[in-house]
Motif scaffolding. Structure first.
Motif, PDB file in Angstrom:
ATOM      1  N   GLY A  59     -16.070 -63.472  -9.997  1.00 13.59           N
ATOM      2  CA  GLY A  59     -17.511 -63.112  -8.582  1.00 13.59           C
ATOM      3  C   GLY A  59     -18.235 -62.459  -9.102  1.00 13.59           C
ATOM      4  O   GLY A  59     -19.462 -62.432  -8.598  1.00 13.59           O
ATOM      5  N   ARG A  60     -18.272 -61.598 -10.002  1.00 16.95           N
ATOM      6  CA  ARG A  60     -19.473 -60.702 -10.590  1.00 16.95           C
ATOM      7  C   ARG A  60     -19.397 -60.460 -11.849  1.00 16.95           C
ATOM      8  O   ARG A  60     -18.190 -60.234 -12.542  1.00 16.95           O
ATOM      9  N   LEU A  61     -20.599 -60.321 -12.581  1.00 19.93           N
ATOM     10  CA  LEU A  61     -20.401 -59.996 -14.074  1.00 19.93           C
ATOM     11  C   LEU A  61     -19.290 -59.066 -14.375  1.00 19.93           C
ATOM     12  O   LEU A  61     -19.177 -57.383 -13.197  1.00 19.93           O
ATOM     13  N   LEU A  62     -18.852 -59.020 -15.302  1.00 18.26           N
ATOM     14  CA  LEU A  62     -18.107 -57.771 -15.876  1.00 18.26           C
ATOM     15  C   LEU A  62     -18.456 -57.327 -16.913  1.00 18.26           C
ATOM     16  O   LEU A  62     -18.039 -56.060 -18.046  1.00 18.26           O
ATOM     17  N   SER A  63     -19.645 -57.552 -17.333  1.00 21.82           N
ATOM     18  CA  SER A  63     -20.445 -56.314 -18.226  1.00 21.82           C
ATOM     19  C   SER A  63     -21.008 -54.718 -18.482  1.00 21.82           C
ATOM     20  O   SER A  63     -20.798 -53.797 -19.153  1.00 21.82           O
ATOM     21  N   GLU A  64     -20.264 -54.580 -17.236  1.00 22.88           N
ATOM     22  CA  GLU A  64     -20.263 -52.566 -17.293  1.00 22.88           C
ATOM     23  C   GLU A  64     -19.054 -52.846 -17.326  1.00 22.88           C
ATOM     24  O   GLU A  64     -18.808 -51.323 -17.304  1.00 22.88           O
ATOM     25  N   VAL A  65     -18.024 -53.094 -17.237  1.00 20.96           N
ATOM     26  CA  VAL A  65     -16.311 -53.193 -17.651  1.00 20.96           C
ATOM     27  C   VAL A  65     -15.959 -53.502 -19.173  1.00 20.96           C
ATOM     28  O   VAL A  65     -16.023 -53.844 -19.605  1.00 20.96           O
ATOM     29  N   GLU A  66     -15.442 -52.576 -18.923  1.00 23.31           N
ATOM     30  CA  GLU A  66     -14.377 -52.183 -20.137  1.00 23.31           C
ATOM     31  C   GLU A  66     -13.518 -53.388 -19.936  1.00 23.31           C
ATOM     32  O   GLU A  66     -12.011 -53.283 -19.338  1.00 23.31           O
ATOM     33  N   VAL A  67     -12.917 -54.513 -20.939  1.00 30.34           N
ATOM     34  CA  VAL A  67     -12.574 -56.063 -20.827  1.00 30.34           C
ATOM     35  C   VAL A  67     -11.489 -55.628 -21.394  1.00 30.34           C
ATOM     36  O   VAL A  67     -11.854 -56.109 -22.667  1.00 30.34           O
ATOM     37  N   LEU A  68     -10.121 -55.455 -21.914  1.00 29.29           N
ATOM     38  CA  LEU A  68      -9.259 -55.879 -22.902  1.00 29.29           C
ATOM     39  C   LEU A  68      -8.321 -56.452 -23.321  1.00 29.29           C
ATOM     40  O   LEU A  68      -8.360 -57.121 -21.731  1.00 29.29           O
ATOM     41  N   SER A  69      -8.313 -57.957 -23.850  1.00 34.40           N
ATOM     42  CA  SER A  69      -7.140 -58.679 -24.223  1.00 34.40           C
ATOM     43  C   SER A  69      -6.247 -57.989 -23.953  1.00 34.40           C
ATOM     44  O   SER A  69      -6.450 -57.381 -24.765  1.00 34.40           O
ATOM     45  N   ALA A  70      -5.275 -59.194 -23.376  1.00 35.12           N
ATOM     46  CA  ALA A  70      -3.653 -58.135 -24.003  1.00 35.12           C
ATOM     47  C   ALA A  70      -2.186 -59.023 -24.211  1.00 35.12           C
ATOM     48  O   ALA A  70      -3.134 -60.204 -22.917  1.00 35.12           O
ATOM     49  N   THR A  71      -1.695 -58.902 -24.259  1.00 34.55           N
ATOM     50  CA  THR A  71      -0.238 -60.172 -23.629  1.00 34.55           C
ATOM     51  C   THR A  71       0.351 -59.905 -22.599  1.00 34.55           C
ATOM     52  O   THR A  71      -0.252 -59.021 -21.373  1.00 34.55           O
ATOM     53  N   GLU A  72       0.907 -61.384 -22.165  1.00 35.47           N
ATOM     54  CA  GLU A  72       1.725 -60.663 -20.892  1.00 35.47           C
ATOM     55  C   GLU A  72       2.466 -59.658 -20.890  1.00 35.47           C
ATOM     56  O   GLU A  72       3.308 -58.774 -19.985  1.00 35.47           O
ATOM     57  N   ALA A  73       3.656 -59.210 -22.120  1.00 35.46           N
ATOM     58  CA  ALA A  73       4.341 -58.609 -22.149  1.00 35.46           C
ATOM     59  C   ALA A  73       3.714 -56.483 -21.926  1.00 35.46           C
ATOM     60  O   ALA A  73       4.248 -55.724 -21.693  1.00 35.46           O
ATOM     61  N   GLU A  74       2.147 -57.204 -22.616  1.00 36.51           N
ATOM     62  CA  GLU A  74       1.798 -55.859 -22.383  1.00 36.51           C
ATOM     63  C   GLU A  74       1.111 -55.278 -21.244  1.00 36.51           C
ATOM     64  O   GLU A  74       1.044 -53.930 -20.771  1.00 36.51           O
ATOM     65  N   ILE A  75       1.008 -55.708 -20.678  1.00 38.03           N
ATOM     66  CA  ILE A  75      -0.148 -55.970 -19.441  1.00 38.03           C
ATOM     67  C   ILE A  75       1.884 -55.727 -18.435  1.00 38.03           C
ATOM     68  O   ILE A  75       1.503 -54.700 -17.535  1.00 38.03           O
ATOM     69  N   GLN A  76       3.167 -56.599 -18.813  1.00 37.70           N
ATOM     70  CA  GLN A  76       4.038 -55.922 -18.093  1.00 37.70           C
ATOM     71  C   GLN A  76       4.431 -54.024 -18.058  1.00 37.70           C
ATOM     72  O   GLN A  76       4.577 -53.620 -17.531  1.00 37.70           O
ATOM     73  N   ALA A  77       4.167 -53.672 -19.218  1.00 38.19           N
ATOM     74  CA  ALA A  77       3.860 -52.273 -19.789  1.00 38.19           C
ATOM     75  C   ALA A  77       3.328 -51.622 -19.323  1.00 38.19           C
ATOM     76  O   ALA A  77       3.777 -50.489 -18.783  1.00 38.19           O
ATOM     77  N   ILE A  78       2.598 -52.089 -18.463  1.00 36.98           N
ATOM     78  CA  ILE A  78       1.284 -50.972 -17.825  1.00 36.98           C
ATOM     79  C   ILE A  78       1.753 -51.430 -15.992  1.00 36.98           C
ATOM     80  O   ILE A  78       0.833 -50.701 -15.090  1.00 36.98           O
ATOM     81  N   SER A  79       2.097 -52.226 -15.874  1.00 30.67           N
ATOM     82  CA  SER A  79       1.981 -52.534 -14.639  1.00 30.67           C
ATOM     83  C   SER A  79       3.301 -51.963 -14.121  1.00 30.67           C
ATOM     84  O   SER A  79       4.158 -51.108 -14.348  1.00 30.67           O
ATOM     85  N   THR A  80       2.787 -52.254 -12.406  1.00 30.21           N
ATOM     86  CA  THR A  80       3.610 -51.657 -11.229  1.00 30.21           C
ATOM     87  C   THR A  80       5.050 -52.156 -11.052  1.00 30.21           C
ATOM     88  O   THR A  80       5.567 -51.889 -10.030  1.00 30.21           O
ATOM     89  N   LEU A  81       4.639 -53.494 -10.997  1.00 28.94           N
ATOM     90  CA  LEU A  81       5.359 -55.094 -10.149  1.00 28.94           C
ATOM     91  C   LEU A  81       6.094 -54.773 -11.054  1.00 28.94           C
ATOM     92  O   LEU A  81       6.338 -55.160 -12.336  1.00 28.94           O
ATOM     93  N   GLN A  82       7.076 -55.517  -9.858  1.00 24.15           N
ATOM     94  CA  GLN A  82       8.039 -56.327 -11.482  1.00 24.15           C
ATOM     95  C   GLN A  82       7.752 -57.826 -11.917  1.00 24.15           C
ATOM     96  O   GLN A  82       8.394 -57.994 -13.110  1.00 24.15           O
ATOM     97  N   ASN A  83       7.425 -58.689 -11.345  1.00 22.77           N
ATOM     98  CA  ASN A  83       6.992 -59.550 -11.788  1.00 22.77           C
ATOM     99  C   ASN A  83       6.031 -59.892 -12.575  1.00 22.77           C
ATOM    100  O   ASN A  83       4.711 -59.431 -12.580  1.00 22.77           O
ATOM    101  N   PRO A  84       5.670 -60.881 -14.071  1.00 21.31           N
ATOM    102  CA  PRO A  84       4.750 -60.620 -14.840  1.00 21.31           C
ATOM    103  C   PRO A  84       3.272 -61.024 -14.192  1.00 21.31           C
ATOM    104  O   PRO A  84       3.037 -61.774 -13.760  1.00 21.31           O
TER     105      PRO A  84
END
Lengths: 254, 254
Positions: A59-84
């Protein structure tokens, strides 16, 4: 790919201490992040799978945002949720630019502790166009990840103010102050002015002693159980919903 | 003292499989167990601290119940809750003696999945004297410990029937069948008969295709947000509460 250090750093935001010190909070999942992207909130970091990043027309440009690509497992490691999840964001808390307004229906929360209840109440407040939500200092932090998720995006839209409830009440002299009470008046037949403050108390203990003194009108949601035992009370979010619904029904604005 | 074997055995009731095979479920905490003791439900085993056992004047004799004294740590080991409890009970599920009744306000649940929502809906049904709750086969098991706890004892009082919802509908020919729908009629002005079935759908997907075909009247809870974005929907338990409240308000029985 997320480095171990980054994972460790992002996980520190699971704790209230870090969220308060850094004034940032976590938003997760496609639905919530899409709601986030529709707001002017400043995103510090967005972590997502390649699939998510390539399939989204943000919905808006992410140009000013630090965007990092990650695997689902990596996102799980920083997630507060149970579901991936496919996407995770670290977001700057909004500043204190919300102006207190004494008009309309105001919801005052006196020590709401359960994150699920708090999130659900914010969602109710959003639905019924509550003009603002006032939180006493002993309410659960609204940037708790469980509150954020349960709010289903309402946290981005509902004006929330924190402080001593009595101070807010003092600034609302023309508003009537209501609370739910088993000995109160039947809410279906009570007079419910458009400019009102509805106070909801703690899940186990109800209203604190100081706040009780400020209540001008007590409202009761009738129980319809014919004879026999019934539940002693409704869940606080459910009670808030029914009371907000009644305030809106009798003040129908076309 | 609880033996390791007993702890292991009681922990198997955390799993739906064991609860179904043995037709027993777990009830925990003073408040819930006191509610339990006020019911005729057969208690298989009651595990409690000495302090709890000596301080309680139980509502009924525990002579036919296996009562075991345990430490708080041992109870924690068999508990499904995070906070330490003083008392834990294994209870026989009630038989199938509930007779289907087609009168009054009936709540039909089509694939409610979240245990917290299910428990909250049972509590709402109890408060508003819903004559029965019908659960489709894909609803979360009502003896899931999270459902039991969230129901706050309503599970002991509300008649719940399981089965194909269409079969129930076929047996309720004089009842009108309602569901919540964003394109529905304003619930505040709709005609809401006393003999009605209110159908609530799955949290994410709403009603299933077969059930959609059975709906005769759609109801909408108006949103009062003036301009701008607002939440797309209310939590299913919150919506059920507001709709039940409206059915009761307009059919006030004195």
């Amino acid at each position: 790919m997320l480095s171990k250090n980054k994972i460790k750093h992002y996980r520190t935001f699971h704790a209230k201490k870090t969220r308060e010190a850094e004034a940032k909070f976590i938003v997760e999942g496609t639905k919530m992040v899409e709601e986030l992207l529709a707001t002017p909130l400043k995103i510090d970091t967005l972590v997502a799978t390649d699939e998510w990043l390539s399939s989204r027309h943000c919905g808006r440009l992410l140009s000013e945002v630090e965007v990092l690509s990650a695997t689902e497992a990596e996102i799980q490691a920083i997630s507060t949720l149970q579901n991936p999840q496919q996407v995770w964001a670290l977001v700057e808390k909004p500043g204190n630019e919300i102006q207190f307004s004494s008009r309309g229906l105001i919801l005052a929360l006196d020590g709401i502790q359960d994150p699920g209840n708090m999130g659900t109440i914010l969602r109710i407040a959003d639905w019924f166009g509550v003009s603002q939500v006032l939180c006493s200092p002993d309410c659960v932090e609204i940037y708790n990840p469980k509150v954020v998720q349960a709010s289903m995006g309402a946290i981005f839209r509902v004006p929330v103010l924190h402080g001593n409830l009595q101070d807010f009440f003092a600034a609302c002299t023309h508003s009537d102050i209501f609370a739910a009470d088993l000995q109160g008046e039947n809410v279906y037949t009570a007079i419910l002015p458009a400019d009102s403050i509805l106070v909801m108390g703690n899940e186990g203990n109800g209203l604190s002693a100081e706040i009780k003194k400020c209540i001008q009108h007590k409202l009761h949601i009738p129980t319809f159980k014919q004879g026999g035992e019934h539940s002693e009370s409704l869940n606080v979010a459910v009670a808030a919903a029914i009371l907000c619904s009644e305030f809106r029904r009798v003040n129908l604005v076309v």
